[in-house]
Each structure stands twice: as structure tokens, then as C-alpha cells.
Enzyme design. Structure first.
Site, PDB file in Angstrom:
ATOM      1  N   MET A 133      63.967  -6.386   7.948  1.00 37.80           N
ATOM      2  CA  MET A 133      62.849  -6.935   7.171  1.00 37.80           C
ATOM      3  C   MET A 133      61.832  -5.826   6.880  1.00 37.80           C
ATOM      4  O   MET A 133      61.399  -5.634   5.760  1.00 37.80           O
ATOM      5  CB  MET A 133      62.128  -8.030   7.979  1.00 37.80           C
ATOM      6  CG  MET A 133      62.960  -9.232   8.291  1.00 37.80           C
ATOM      7  SD  MET A 133      62.021 -10.401   9.311  1.00 37.80           S
ATOM      8  CE  MET A 133      62.952 -10.340  10.801  1.00 37.80           C
ATOM      9  N   GLU A 253      63.286 -16.151  17.317  1.00 35.36           N
ATOM     10  CA  GLU A 253      63.160 -14.723  17.645  1.00 35.36           C
ATOM     11  C   GLU A 253      61.997 -14.528  18.624  1.00 35.36           C
ATOM     12  O   GLU A 253      62.094 -13.785  19.600  1.00 35.36           O
ATOM     13  CB  GLU A 253      62.911 -13.929  16.350  1.00 35.36           C
ATOM     14  CG  GLU A 253      62.546 -12.480  16.606  1.00 35.36           C
ATOM     15  CD  GLU A 253      62.503 -11.632  15.330  1.00 35.36           C
ATOM     16  OE1 GLU A 253      62.907 -12.129  14.262  1.00 35.36           O
ATOM     17  OE2 GLU A 253      62.065 -10.470  15.421  1.00 35.36           O
ATOM     18  N   GLN A 290      46.389  -5.852  52.431  1.00 32.72           N
ATOM     19  CA  GLN A 290      45.991  -7.101  51.768  1.00 32.72           C
ATOM     20  C   GLN A 290      45.973  -6.914  50.242  1.00 32.72           C
ATOM     21  O   GLN A 290      46.340  -7.820  49.493  1.00 32.72           O
ATOM     22  CB  GLN A 290      44.609  -7.541  52.254  1.00 32.72           C
ATOM     23  CG  GLN A 290      44.271  -8.931  51.748  1.00 32.72           C
ATOM     24  CD  GLN A 290      42.872  -9.358  52.114  1.00 32.72           C
ATOM     25  OE1 GLN A 290      41.903  -8.630  51.851  1.00 32.72           O
ATOM     26  NE2 GLN A 290      42.746 -10.514  52.724  1.00 32.72           N
ATOM     27  N   LEU A 348      51.360  -0.016  42.079  1.00 35.65           N
ATOM     28  CA  LEU A 348      51.762  -0.117  43.488  1.00 35.65           C
ATOM     29  C   LEU A 348      52.803   0.937  43.859  1.00 35.65           C
ATOM     30  O   LEU A 348      53.035   1.187  45.037  1.00 35.65           O
ATOM     31  CB  LEU A 348      52.308  -1.524  43.782  1.00 35.65           C
ATOM     32  CG  LEU A 348      51.271  -2.651  43.796  1.00 35.65           C
ATOM     33  CD1 LEU A 348      51.967  -4.011  43.947  1.00 35.65           C
ATOM     34  CD2 LEU A 348      50.246  -2.445  44.918  1.00 35.65           C
ATOM     35  N   GLY A 350      52.491   4.050  43.055  1.00 36.49           N
ATOM     36  CA  GLY A 350      51.873   5.378  43.109  1.00 36.49           C
ATOM     37  C   GLY A 350      52.538   6.312  42.091  1.00 36.49           C
ATOM     38  O   GLY A 350      52.993   5.869  41.022  1.00 36.49           O
ATOM     39  N   GLY A 374      58.400  -8.420  16.168  1.00 34.14           N
ATOM     40  CA  GLY A 374      58.610  -9.872  16.088  1.00 34.14           C
ATOM     41  C   GLY A 374      57.321 -10.627  15.788  1.00 34.14           C
ATOM     42  O   GLY A 374      57.223 -11.829  16.042  1.00 34.14           O
TER      43      GLY A 374
HETATM   44  C1  LIG Z   1      60.983  -0.774  18.649  1.00 32.95           C
HETATM   45  C2  LIG Z   1      60.834  -1.594  17.401  1.00 32.95           C
HETATM   46  C3  LIG Z   1      61.907  -2.367  16.969  1.00 32.95           C
HETATM   47  C4  LIG Z   1      61.800  -3.115  15.787  1.00 32.95           C
HETATM   48  N1  LIG Z   1      62.892  -3.806  15.326  1.00 32.95           N
HETATM   49  C5  LIG Z   1      62.849  -4.381  14.080  1.00 32.95           C
HETATM   50  C6  LIG Z   1      64.022  -4.939  13.481  1.00 32.95           C
HETATM   51  O1  LIG Z   1      65.100  -4.969  14.094  1.00 32.95           O
HETATM   52  N2  LIG Z   1      63.934  -5.441  12.217  1.00 32.95           N
HETATM   53  C7  LIG Z   1      62.768  -5.433  11.513  1.00 32.95           C
HETATM   54  O2  LIG Z   1      62.758  -5.891  10.375  1.00 32.95           O
HETATM   55  N3  LIG Z   1      61.630  -4.908  12.050  1.00 32.95           N
HETATM   56  C8  LIG Z   1      61.640  -4.377  13.304  1.00 32.95           C
HETATM   57  N4  LIG Z   1      60.506  -3.823  13.859  1.00 32.95           N
HETATM   58  C9  LIG Z   1      59.273  -3.821  13.078  1.00 32.95           C
HETATM   59  C10 LIG Z   1      58.173  -4.722  13.639  1.00 32.95           C
HETATM   60  O3  LIG Z   1      58.522  -6.078  13.488  1.00 32.95           O
HETATM   61  C11 LIG Z   1      56.871  -4.337  12.922  1.00 32.95           C
HETATM   62  O4  LIG Z   1      56.495  -3.061  13.441  1.00 32.95           O
HETATM   63  C12 LIG Z   1      55.771  -5.352  13.144  1.00 32.95           C
HETATM   64  O5  LIG Z   1      56.075  -6.539  12.460  1.00 32.95           O
HETATM   65  C13 LIG Z   1      54.405  -4.846  12.679  1.00 32.95           C
HETATM   66  O6  LIG Z   1      54.479  -4.340  11.383  1.00 32.95           O
HETATM   67  P1  LIG Z   1      53.876  -2.869  11.078  1.00 32.95           P
HETATM   68  O7  LIG Z   1      54.440  -1.922  12.080  1.00 32.95           O
HETATM   69  O8  LIG Z   1      54.098  -2.566   9.647  1.00 32.95           O
HETATM   70  O9  LIG Z   1      52.341  -3.023  11.373  1.00 32.95           O
HETATM   71  P2  LIG Z   1      51.237  -3.549  10.362  1.00 32.95           P
HETATM   72  O10 LIG Z   1      51.658  -4.828   9.736  1.00 32.95           O
HETATM   73  O11 LIG Z   1      50.828  -2.428   9.461  1.00 32.95           O
HETATM   74  O12 LIG Z   1      50.049  -3.860  11.373  1.00 32.95           O
HETATM   75  C14 LIG Z   1      49.106  -2.856  11.824  1.00 32.95           C
HETATM   76  C15 LIG Z   1      48.001  -3.552  12.625  1.00 32.95           C
HETATM   77  O13 LIG Z   1      47.358  -4.494  11.767  1.00 32.95           O
HETATM   78  C16 LIG Z   1      47.312  -5.738  12.407  1.00 32.95           C
HETATM   79  N5  LIG Z   1      47.375  -6.832  11.432  1.00 32.95           N
HETATM   80  C17 LIG Z   1      48.334  -7.052  10.504  1.00 32.95           C
HETATM   81  N6  LIG Z   1      48.093  -8.182   9.835  1.00 32.95           N
HETATM   82  C18 LIG Z   1      46.963  -8.706  10.374  1.00 32.95           C
HETATM   83  C19 LIG Z   1      46.183  -9.879  10.113  1.00 32.95           C
HETATM   84  N7  LIG Z   1      46.543 -10.770   9.191  1.00 32.95           N
HETATM   85  N8  LIG Z   1      45.061 -10.075  10.844  1.00 32.95           N
HETATM   86  C20 LIG Z   1      44.693  -9.185  11.794  1.00 32.95           C
HETATM   87  N9  LIG Z   1      45.386  -8.059  12.086  1.00 32.95           N
HETATM   88  C21 LIG Z   1      46.507  -7.823  11.396  1.00 32.95           C
HETATM   89  C22 LIG Z   1      48.527  -5.772  13.294  1.00 32.95           C
HETATM   90  O14 LIG Z   1      48.407  -6.741  14.306  1.00 32.95           O
HETATM   91  C23 LIG Z   1      48.535  -4.359  13.825  1.00 32.95           C
HETATM   92  O15 LIG Z   1      47.660  -4.253  14.912  1.00 32.95           O
HETATM   93  C24 LIG Z   1      60.580  -3.109  15.057  1.00 32.95           C
HETATM   94  C25 LIG Z   1      59.487  -2.355  15.529  1.00 32.95           C
HETATM   95  C26 LIG Z   1      59.610  -1.592  16.668  1.00 32.95           C
HETATM   96  C27 LIG Z   1      58.438  -0.757  17.104  1.00 32.95           C
END
Ligand SMILES: Cc1cc2nc3c(=O)[nH]c(=O)nc-3n(C[C@H](O)[C@H](O)[C@H](O)COP(=O)(O)OP(=O)(O)OC[C@H]3O[C@@H](n4cnc5c(N)ncnc54)[C@H](O)[C@@H]3O)c2cc1C
Length: 388
Positions: A133, A253, A290, A348, A350, A374
Site C-alpha cells: 500500500m 491486520e 523490591q 532490569l 542492566g 498498520g
Molecule cells: C518495518 C515496516 C514494515 C512495513 N510494512 C508495510 C507493508 O508490508 N506494506 C505496506 O503497505 N506498508 C508497510 N509499512 C508502512 C507503514 O504502514 C507506514 O509507515 C505507516 O502507515 C505510516 O505512514 P508513513 O511512514 O508514510 O508516515 P506518515 O503518514 O507520513 O506519518 C508521519 C507522522 O504524521 C502523523 N500523522 C499522519 N496522519 C495524521 C493525522 N491525520 N493526524 C495526526 N497525525 C498524523 C503520523 O502518525 C506520523 O507520526 C511498513 C513500515 C515499516 C516501518
């Protein structure tokens, strides 16, 4: 550890789950833990491990019998898998994406012809899957997806890029969320589709494998699509309504991530209990202080609350009543508990807690991402706040 935390019988867990737990515990001890450093160096388990999971029936638990699986409904076996992996601070590569995230899409939206093609390999581990996605410019805002698929005769021509794709470097089949129609100004969500993309197709390529602070035995890759021809029979469900499919499936998911999170917290407590019992400081077992008892008591309390919430969501999922808000609550709460509990359990240990050969260090590094992928904690709060 999950058993040790139990105040009362966990509803819905039977002898079959206990037997499965014993089998997975043996598998982890004999076939995962001894090789885990090699998996981490390679960035993924070897393909033979997924085939082994196929032989053991793990990949087909929720697959209906007519497609070669066991036809179990619900995610309790998945919970057991997460609990057993966390006890040793390991992950089974991209297994959870395959069985907990991709499979529900296939079972709900794929037609019989697609299932007949895909399921034998899915269940045996010959065909591993991923879901794509996220794009470089679009994560939380799924409706902003820019990867396009243009209809041309009896195929779609796919162009674009995805990033952060779990298992993407090794997948044989990727569910790619893409735009098949331009966004409707009145409804940005319309026009998205999910295509089943064979990774041997010309024009498909894997980009960088991203270097992460945790989850070293699970690959996270960039994917590129350059004029990839995808036959129309590889559209999952109907075209243009893919956003609705995502909305329907994201709760599952999120529940999967939530159960992995409380399991990691439970695993951390077990590691800390063992460590503090063996470690002596100032001539006394560390477990006798404790502070140690209180920290572990707090951790157990929070983790049991998380487990109880997940158990309730497992029931709702089995009854087909798990809502987006329920799953958001479960993921938000369990991942936040995981962060706090794993951090305290590391403390815990260290200095040894900071050394990666100790499983608690891996649990710590692996924990950080669960509040991000997710659906970030912030996005989940927007979902929860909209719920009636
Ligand atoms: C190890 C790993 C595995 C992954 N695996 C998959 C996968 O298999 N398939 C896939 O499709 N994706 C995958 N992802 C992607 C993941 O789902 C996205 O990183 C996540 O959805 C956040 O999107 P972004 O990184 O673009 O952050 P952004 O959307 O740019 O967000 C940046 C910041 O803005 C904040 N933000 C965004 N919208 C709002 C809002 N409306 N209000 C307030 N704050 C907001 C977020 O909370 C975050 O703090 C993976 C990511 C990682 C790190």
C-alpha cells in the site's frame, strides 16, 4: 509466559491450541533460535523455513479445507505463534503478513479460479506473499496512492513505486494497491484497486532493502513497477472499490499487530524474570529487590490487561463483529503497553539488555515499529474519536 500471566482460563483456547503451542515451542528451540543470527545477517529466513511451516500446516491453518488448509476460523493459532516467537525474542520473517494480512483479502475477495491458482503454493510455502500500500509520498493517507494501472486490452499496465513492503524482496505474489481510475473530487477513495502481481513479471523490480533499527530477520523493501502487464483476471474483487476492501480488512491486520504486541510484552517479562533470578548484585539475587518485584508486577498487570483486551477482540473477530474502532483500541493500547513493558524489562537487564545477543535487546528494537505500521497511533486515535 502467556500461561503464567493467566489469572483465569483464557476463553476459547483448547487442547488443540496447547498442542500447537508445544509444537511451535520445539520448532523455535530446534529450528529457529540456533540459526537466528544467520537469518538476521541475511535479513530474512531462508525459503526452506517457509516450506517447513507449510509442511507443519502452519500456513494453511485458516485456509478452507477445499484449498488444502485446515479451515480454522479466527486468529487464536496466530496468537500462539506470536507468543512463542516472543518468548525467544524472534520473528518468523514475513509470516504474519502472509497468513494474517494477505490471506483474509484472498479468502474474501479472490474468485475460485484465482484461489485454485494461488492456494496450493500459498499453503505449501512455495508462493510467499506481500501487500503493498505504502508509497514514498503516501503512508497514512491511503487515498493519496499514486501508483497507476491503466487498462489496455485484456491487461492493466502498472507503473509506480512502493516502499516499506514487508517480505517484498522475497515475495512471489504481491497484492498491489493502485489507482485504476482518477480520483473523483467528491470521493478521493474511489478508483483504487488491488492487483495480484506476479513478481516474475517483466518490469517488476525490487529496490533497496531498507536498513532498520529492528526486525532484522524480516525484510522491508522498495518495489518498482515499470509498465508491468497484469492480466485482468488478476484484479482482486472488483476494480475501483479497493479502498472499501482495505477498510474492511485493516481491523484484522491491527488485531494481528495487537496480539503480537502483548505477546512481546509477555515474552519480555519472562526474559526479565529469568534474568533477574540468575543475576546477583550486592550479593543478592536481583529478583529479591523490591524494585524488581514491583516493576515486574506493574508489567504483568499492564500485559494482562492487554491480553484480556486482545482475547475479547479475538472473540469479536470470530463472531464477525470486530469493528474498526475495536481493532484501533486494541492496537493502540497493546502497542503502547509493549513499548513501556519491554523498556522496563530491558532496564532490569542492566548493560546486558543493550547487547543484541540478549533477546530482550531484540524485543526492544523490534517493539518501536508497532506504534507506526498498520496505522500509526495518531491515525488510530482519529478512528477511535470518530466512533459513536
Ligand atoms: C518495518 C515496516 C514494515 C512495513 N510494512 C508495510 C507493508 O508490508 N506494506 C505496506 O503497505 N506498508 C508497510 N509499512 C508502512 C507503514 O504502514 C507506514 O509507515 C505507516 O502507515 C505510516 O505512514 P508513513 O511512514 O508514510 O508516515 P506518515 O503518514 O507520513 O506519518 C508521519 C507522522 O504524521 C502523523 N500523522 C499522519 N496522519 C495524521 C493525522 N491525520 N493526524 C495526526 N497525525 C498524523 C503520523 O502518525 C506520523 O507520526 C511498513 C513500515 C515499516 C516501518
Amino acid at each position: 509466559m502467556a500461561e503464567a500471566l493467566r489469572l483465569a482460563e483464557r476463553p476459547g483456547f483448547t487442547d488443540a491450541h496447547h498442542d500447537f503451542r508445544a509444537m511451535i515451542r520445539r520448532l523455535v528451540e530446534e529450528e529457529v533460535a540456533p540459526h537466528y543470527a544467520t537469518w538476521e545477517e541475511a535479513g530474512a529466513p531462508p525459503r526452506s523455513f517457509y516450506r517447513r511451516l507449510g509442511e507443519l500446516g502452519v500456513l494453511g491453518i485458516e485456509v478452507p479445507e477445499r484449498w488444502g488448509g485446515s479451515g480454522v476460523e479466527g486468529m487464536r493459532f496466530s496468537a500462539v505463534l506470536s507468543e512463542e516467537a516472543s518468548r525467544r525474542g524472534v520473528v518468523f520473517g514475513a509470516l504474519r503478513v502472509h497468513t494474517d494480512i494477505v490471506l483474509p483479502y484472498l479468502l474474501r475477495y479472490a474468485d475460485d479460479e484465482q484461489l485454485a491458482r494461488i492456494m496450493p503454493g500459498f499453503v505449501s510455502g512455495e508462493t510467499m506473499t506481500a501487500i503493498a500500500m505504502t508509497e514514498p509520498d503516501t503512508g497514512s493517507d491511503v487515498a493519496g496512492i499514486r501508483t497507476t494501472a491503466r487498462r489496455d486490452g485484456d491487461s492493466y499496465v502498472l507503473n509506480g513505486a512502493k516502499t516499506f513492503i514487508t517480505g517484498g524482496a522475497h515475495a512471489d505474489l504481491v497484492l498491489v494497491v493502485c489507482r485504476t481510475s482518477p480520483p473523483d473530487p467528491a470521493d478521493k477513495r474511489h478508483g483504487l484497486s488491488i492487483l495480484l502481481v506476479d513478481t516474475t513479471s517483466p518490469g517488476f523490480s525490487v529496490g533497496r532493502r531498507l536498513k532498520k533499527i529492528g526486525l532484522q530477520a524480516q525484510d522491508t523493501a522498495e518495489l518498482h513497477f515499470e509498465d508491468v502487464r497484469v492480466p485482468v483476471e488478476n484484479v482482486l474483487g472488483a476494480p475501483d472499490v479497493g479502498f472499501g476492501y482495505l477498510t474492511h480488512n485493516l481491523p484484522k491486520e491491527r488485531l494481528s499487530i495487537a496480539l503480537g504486541s502483548y505477546a512481546a510484552a509477555a515474552g519480555a517479562i519472562e526474559l526479565a524474570r529469568d534474568y533477574t533470578a540468575a543475576r546477583r548484585v550486592f550479593g543478592t539475587a536481583l529478583s529479591d529487590f523490591q524494585n524488581t518485584k514491583f516493576v515486574l508486577a506493574e508489567c504483568r498487570t499492564e500485559t494482562l490487561a492487554a491480553q484480556t483486551l486482545v482475547d475479547r477482540c479475538l472473540e469479536l473477530d470470530e463472531q464477525g463483529r470486530l469493528t474498526a474502532a475495536d481493532a484501533a483500541v486494541a492496537k493502540l493500547f497493546c502497542t503502547e503497553v509493549q513499548g513501556r513493558v519491554v523498556d522496563r524489562c530491558l532496564q532490569l537487564h542492566g548493560g546486558y539488555g543493550y547487547v543484541t545477543e540478549y533477546p530482550i535487546a531484540r524485543l526492544y528494537a523490534d517493539a518501536r515499529v508497532t506504534r507506526i505500521y498498520g496505522g500509526t497511533s495518531e491515525v488510530l486515535k482519529t478512528i477511535i474519536s470518530k466512533a459513536p
